[in-house]
Scaffold this motif. Structure first.
Motif, PDB file in Angstrom:
ATOM      1  N   PHE A  19     -10.817   9.400  -2.566  1.00  0.00           N
ATOM      2  CA  PHE A  19     -11.608   8.711  -1.544  1.00  0.00           C
ATOM      3  C   PHE A  19     -11.589   7.201  -1.785  1.00  0.00           C
ATOM      4  N   ASP A  43      -1.855  -0.255   0.423  1.00  0.00           N
ATOM      5  CA  ASP A  43      -2.597  -1.223   1.252  1.00  0.00           C
ATOM      6  C   ASP A  43      -2.088  -2.648   1.014  1.00  0.00           C
ATOM      7  N   VAL A  54      -6.090  -5.665   5.407  1.00  0.00           N
ATOM      8  CA  VAL A  54      -6.219  -4.365   6.087  1.00  0.00           C
ATOM      9  C   VAL A  54      -7.251  -4.394   7.233  1.00  0.00           C
ATOM     10  N   PHE A  58      -6.414  -3.297  11.118  1.00  0.00           N
ATOM     11  CA  PHE A  58      -7.186  -2.323  11.919  1.00  0.00           C
ATOM     12  C   PHE A  58      -7.653  -2.955  13.229  1.00  0.00           C
ATOM     13  N   GLY A  90      -7.161   5.729   0.793  1.00  0.00           N
ATOM     14  CA  GLY A  90      -7.871   7.008   0.794  1.00  0.00           C
ATOM     15  C   GLY A  90      -7.573   7.922   1.976  1.00  0.00           C
ATOM     16  N   ILE A 131     -13.156   1.576   7.718  1.00  0.00           N
ATOM     17  CA  ILE A 131     -13.597   2.950   8.013  1.00  0.00           C
ATOM     18  C   ILE A 131     -15.096   3.134   7.741  1.00  0.00           C
TER      19      ILE A 131
HETATM   20  O1  LIG Z   1      -9.879   6.000   3.380  1.00  0.00           O
HETATM   21  C1  LIG Z   1      -9.393   5.294   4.295  1.00  0.00           C
HETATM   22  O2  LIG Z   1      -9.269   5.713   5.458  1.00  0.00           O
HETATM   23  C2  LIG Z   1      -8.947   3.907   3.950  1.00  0.00           C
HETATM   24  C3  LIG Z   1      -8.909   3.536   2.616  1.00  0.00           C
HETATM   25  C4  LIG Z   1      -8.519   2.188   2.188  1.00  0.00           C
HETATM   26  O3  LIG Z   1      -7.879   2.239   0.897  1.00  0.00           O
HETATM   27  P1  LIG Z   1      -8.664   2.580  -0.464  1.00  0.00           P
HETATM   28  O4  LIG Z   1      -8.771   4.072  -0.570  1.00  0.00           O
HETATM   29  O5  LIG Z   1      -7.814   2.000  -1.532  1.00  0.00           O
HETATM   30  O6  LIG Z   1     -10.010   1.953  -0.368  1.00  0.00           O
HETATM   31  C5  LIG Z   1      -7.585   1.542   3.208  1.00  0.00           C
HETATM   32  O7  LIG Z   1      -6.355   2.214   3.239  1.00  0.00           O
HETATM   33  C6  LIG Z   1      -8.204   1.568   4.574  1.00  0.00           C
HETATM   34  O8  LIG Z   1      -9.360   0.776   4.535  1.00  0.00           O
HETATM   35  C7  LIG Z   1      -8.521   2.989   5.051  1.00  0.00           C
END
Ligand SMILES: O=C(O)C1=C[C@@H](OP(=O)(O)O)[C@@H](O)[C@H](O)C1
Ligand SMILES: Nc1ncnc2c1ncn2[C@@H]1O[C@H](COP(=O)(O)OP(=O)(O)O)[C@@H](O)[C@H]1O
Ligand SMILES: [Mg+2]
Length: 188
Positions: A19, A43, A54, A58, A90, A131
């Motif tokens: 997560f 990322d 990121v 989005f 995650g 998210i």
């Molecule tokens: O769980 C997710 O949907 C996400 C996790 C983030 O990475 P981390 O798991 O490194 O925080 C990043 O890819 C984005 O914000 C979306």
């Protein structure tokens, strides 16, 4: 892409899943250093390629475009590279293609954290994870629980409730070396 790979276990990429906020990026970087391997954070790689953070990806391109880009990058890295340490975002591992390619070509390591421990990390990550925006704590817990079944499909896991990132990295390296010796012993 789905068949089992012939890549020797010692050469397989090691992929960290879990997560958001569990510590994939922090621990992945430490493990890479200890094993003298290159570290790739999906990322950070997407941020470099698109020259924006990121949350901005989005906002400007939308989540579906981000998901497609992360899927494509992961499939390409897992298929075409070896000896890398790769930390996923995650959400990436919820994609079936991602799960399949990671499981067939790499060692998949789950960084686990209880909901109670995870809650303490909220202030550290809330601003940088799109998210999590505009969600109640109950909604975030629902998301946390709903992703558990995907993360449950892995090769190995570590629970990081009680340990810092450095200790987690040490324990991971130890267990990886054990697996290398078990499944591909060095013959002198
Ligand atoms: O769980 C997710 O949907 C996400 C996790 C983030 O990475 P981390 O798991 O490194 O925080 C990043 O890819 C984005 O914000 C979306
Ligand atoms: N084992 C740990 N114990 C305490 N804090 C941690 C641990 N691992 C990571 N952190 C902290 O939690 C935050 C999120 O870590 P990060 O590596 O970015 O997680 P992820 O990549 O899984 O989203 C960072 O501020 C990091 O310093
Ligand atoms: Mg990360």
């Amino acid at each position: 892409m789905t068949e089992h790979t012939e890549i020797p276990i010692r050469e397989r990429n090691i992929v960290f899943i879990g997560f958001m906020g569990a510590g994939k990026t922090t621990i992945g970087k430490l493990v890479a250093k200890k094993l003298y391997r290159d570290f790739i954070d999906i990322d950070q790689e997407l941020e470099k390629r698109h020259n924006r953070p990121v949350p901005q990806i989005f906002q400007e391109l939308g989540e579906p475009v981000f998901r497609q880009m992360e899927r494509d990058l992961i499939v390409s890295l897992c298929t075409n590279t070896r000896l890398k340490i790769i930390s996923l975002g995650g959400g990436a591992y919820l994609n079936e293609d991602v799960r399949k390619v990671c499981l067939s070509h790499c060692i998949v390591y789950f960084i686990d954290l209880s909901w109670e421990s995870w809650k303490e990390r909220i202030p550290l990550i809330i601003d940088s994870r799109p998210i999590l925006q505009n969600k109640t704590l109950d909604q975030i817990e629902e998301l946390f629980l709903s992703r558990k079944s995907a993360y449950a499909i892995h090769h190995s896991k570590i629970s990081t409730n009680q340990i810092d990132a450095e200790t987690a990295a040490e324990q991971i390296v130890e267990s990886i070396k054990l697996a290398w010796d078990l499944y591909q012993p060095n013959r002198d």
